[in-house]
Scaffold this motif. Structure first.
Motif, mmCIF file in Angstrom:
data_model
loop_
_atom_site.group_PDB
_atom_site.id
_atom_site.type_symbol
_atom_site.label_atom_id
_atom_site.label_comp_id
_atom_site.label_asym_id
_atom_site.label_seq_id
_atom_site.Cartn_x
_atom_site.Cartn_y
_atom_site.Cartn_z
ATOM 1 N N LEU A 50 -25.408 -21.885 3.758
ATOM 2 C CA LEU A 50 -25.964 -21.370 5.130
ATOM 3 C C LEU A 50 -27.546 -21.793 4.625
ATOM 4 C CD1 LEU A 50 -26.326 -20.620 7.744
ATOM 5 C CD2 LEU A 50 -26.211 -18.164 6.340
ATOM 6 N N LEU A 51 -28.215 -22.033 5.741
ATOM 7 C CA LEU A 51 -29.652 -22.178 5.166
ATOM 8 C C LEU A 51 -30.276 -20.664 5.497
ATOM 9 C CD1 LEU A 51 -29.582 -25.017 7.961
ATOM 10 C CD2 LEU A 51 -30.315 -25.358 6.205
ATOM 11 N N ASP A 52 -31.459 -20.875 4.892
ATOM 12 C CA ASP A 52 -31.792 -19.717 4.226
ATOM 13 C C ASP A 52 -33.754 -19.667 5.624
ATOM 14 O OD1 ASP A 52 -33.629 -17.578 3.465
ATOM 15 O OD2 ASP A 52 -33.626 -17.522 1.298
ATOM 16 N N VAL A 53 -33.901 -19.248 6.541
ATOM 17 C CA VAL A 53 -34.774 -19.153 7.067
ATOM 18 C C VAL A 53 -35.292 -18.048 7.402
ATOM 19 C CG1 VAL A 53 -33.637 -20.482 9.015
ATOM 20 C CG2 VAL A 53 -32.942 -18.270 9.216
ATOM 21 N N VAL A 54 -35.106 -16.688 6.591
ATOM 22 C CA VAL A 54 -35.982 -15.280 5.724
ATOM 23 C C VAL A 54 -37.521 -15.612 6.099
ATOM 24 C CG1 VAL A 54 -36.626 -13.287 4.839
ATOM 25 C CG2 VAL A 54 -34.297 -14.375 5.027
ATOM 26 N N GLY A 55 -37.987 -15.468 6.710
ATOM 27 C CA GLY A 55 -39.649 -16.014 6.701
ATOM 28 C C GLY A 55 -40.442 -16.720 7.591
ATOM 29 N N ALA A 61 -35.985 -19.739 14.090
ATOM 30 C CA ALA A 61 -35.060 -19.746 12.888
ATOM 31 C C ALA A 61 -34.009 -20.038 14.090
ATOM 32 C CB ALA A 61 -34.708 -18.011 12.428
ATOM 33 N N GLY A 62 -33.553 -20.132 15.146
ATOM 34 C CA GLY A 62 -32.606 -19.389 16.271
ATOM 35 C C GLY A 62 -32.374 -21.206 16.409
ATOM 36 N N ARG A 63 -33.523 -21.609 16.659
ATOM 37 C CA ARG A 63 -33.247 -23.385 16.983
ATOM 38 C C ARG A 63 -32.119 -23.996 15.294
ATOM 39 N NH1 ARG A 63 -37.769 -22.740 19.189
ATOM 40 N NH2 ARG A 63 -39.216 -23.106 18.190
ATOM 41 N N ILE A 64 -32.589 -23.497 14.193
ATOM 42 C CA ILE A 64 -32.689 -24.019 12.764
ATOM 43 C C ILE A 64 -30.926 -24.203 13.074
ATOM 44 C CG2 ILE A 64 -32.662 -24.391 10.992
ATOM 45 C CD1 ILE A 64 -35.783 -23.484 11.116
ATOM 46 N N LEU A 65 -30.778 -23.091 12.678
ATOM 47 C CA LEU A 65 -29.069 -22.038 12.887
ATOM 48 C C LEU A 65 -28.235 -23.065 14.271
ATOM 49 C CD1 LEU A 65 -29.823 -18.487 11.762
ATOM 50 C CD2 LEU A 65 -29.155 -21.074 10.027
ATOM 51 N N ARG A 66 -28.536 -22.978 15.041
ATOM 52 C CA ARG A 66 -27.878 -23.313 16.777
ATOM 53 C C ARG A 66 -28.062 -24.950 16.474
ATOM 54 N NH1 ARG A 66 -31.107 -19.696 19.456
ATOM 55 N NH2 ARG A 66 -29.610 -17.646 19.542
ATOM 56 N N GLY A 97 -28.560 -16.830 2.322
ATOM 57 C CA GLY A 97 -28.811 -18.213 2.845
ATOM 58 C C GLY A 97 -28.577 -18.611 1.411
ATOM 59 N N GLY A 98 -27.778 -20.113 1.016
ATOM 60 C CA GLY A 98 -27.087 -20.615 0.312
ATOM 61 C C GLY A 98 -25.054 -19.933 0.735
ATOM 62 N N THR A 99 -24.610 -19.108 1.058
ATOM 63 C CA THR A 99 -23.744 -18.468 1.201
ATOM 64 C C THR A 99 -22.892 -20.482 1.963
ATOM 65 O OG1 THR A 99 -24.374 -16.519 1.688
ATOM 66 C CG2 THR A 99 -21.793 -17.131 2.319
ATOM 67 N N GLY A 100 -21.781 -19.692 1.460
ATOM 68 C CA GLY A 100 -20.674 -21.001 2.408
ATOM 69 C C GLY A 100 -20.288 -20.517 3.307
ATOM 70 N N LEU A 101 -20.683 -20.952 4.738
ATOM 71 C CA LEU A 101 -20.204 -20.715 6.085
ATOM 72 C C LEU A 101 -20.080 -21.700 7.090
ATOM 73 C CD1 LEU A 101 -20.287 -17.605 7.358
ATOM 74 C CD2 LEU A 101 -22.291 -18.140 8.537
ATOM 75 N N GLY A 102 -18.266 -21.099 7.252
ATOM 76 C CA GLY A 102 -18.335 -22.820 8.141
ATOM 77 C C GLY A 102 -18.825 -22.806 9.628
ATOM 78 N N ARG A 103 -18.850 -23.711 10.612
ATOM 79 C CA ARG A 103 -19.970 -23.662 10.914
ATOM 80 C C ARG A 103 -18.823 -23.045 12.391
ATOM 81 N NH1 ARG A 103 -21.359 -28.179 8.212
ATOM 82 N NH2 ARG A 103 -22.922 -29.192 8.593
ATOM 83 N N GLY A 104 -19.636 -22.804 13.285
ATOM 84 C CA GLY A 104 -19.132 -21.881 14.568
ATOM 85 C C GLY A 104 -18.844 -20.371 14.513
#
Length: 115
Positions: A50-55, A61-66, A97-104
């Motif tokens: 998972l991407l780290d978007v803190v800061g 951040a929402g656009r990046i993660l979506r 951020g950095g945690t393995g997390l499946g899309r969706g």
């Protein structure tokens, strides 16, 4: 396709996979057989980090993660739902951020007070 034809096709595909995966005689049959099970069941791919978007500003951040395939929820300082705004920065992220997390999957972003 009738059930008998389908069963025959599945058996033939399994036999072909075993023939390709089996080593020459005496070359470690046990390891090859466990490999056949992985081929037959389909090997699972590890979840992407998972991407780290803190800061970052909340809207960015929402656009990046979506764009990376995640669902996003925004919460305020007390856990109440809030809307994304460029004036609010992400101060915490769950999962981190950095945690393995499946899309969706859902990523919750905690936002600081509007500046």
């Amino acid at each position: 396709m009738d059930g008998r034809v389908r069963a025959r096709l599945l058996r033939a595909a399994a036999a072909a996979a075993m023939a390709v995966a089996l080593p020459a005689a005496g070359a470690g049959t046990l390891g090859a057989l466990s490999g056949c099970a992985a081929v037959a069941q389909g090997a699972a791919e590890p979840a992407p980090a998972l991407l780290d978007v803190v800061g970052k500003p909340a809207d960015q951040a929402g656009r990046i993660l979506r764009a990376a395939g995640y669902r996003v929820a925004f919460v305020g300082e007390h856990g109440d739902p809030v809307s994304a705004s460029p004036a609010r920065l992400v101060v915490r992220q769950d999962p981190a951020g950095g945690t393995g997390l499946g899309r969706g999957r859902l990523v919750t972003l905690g936002l600081g007070a509007a500046g």
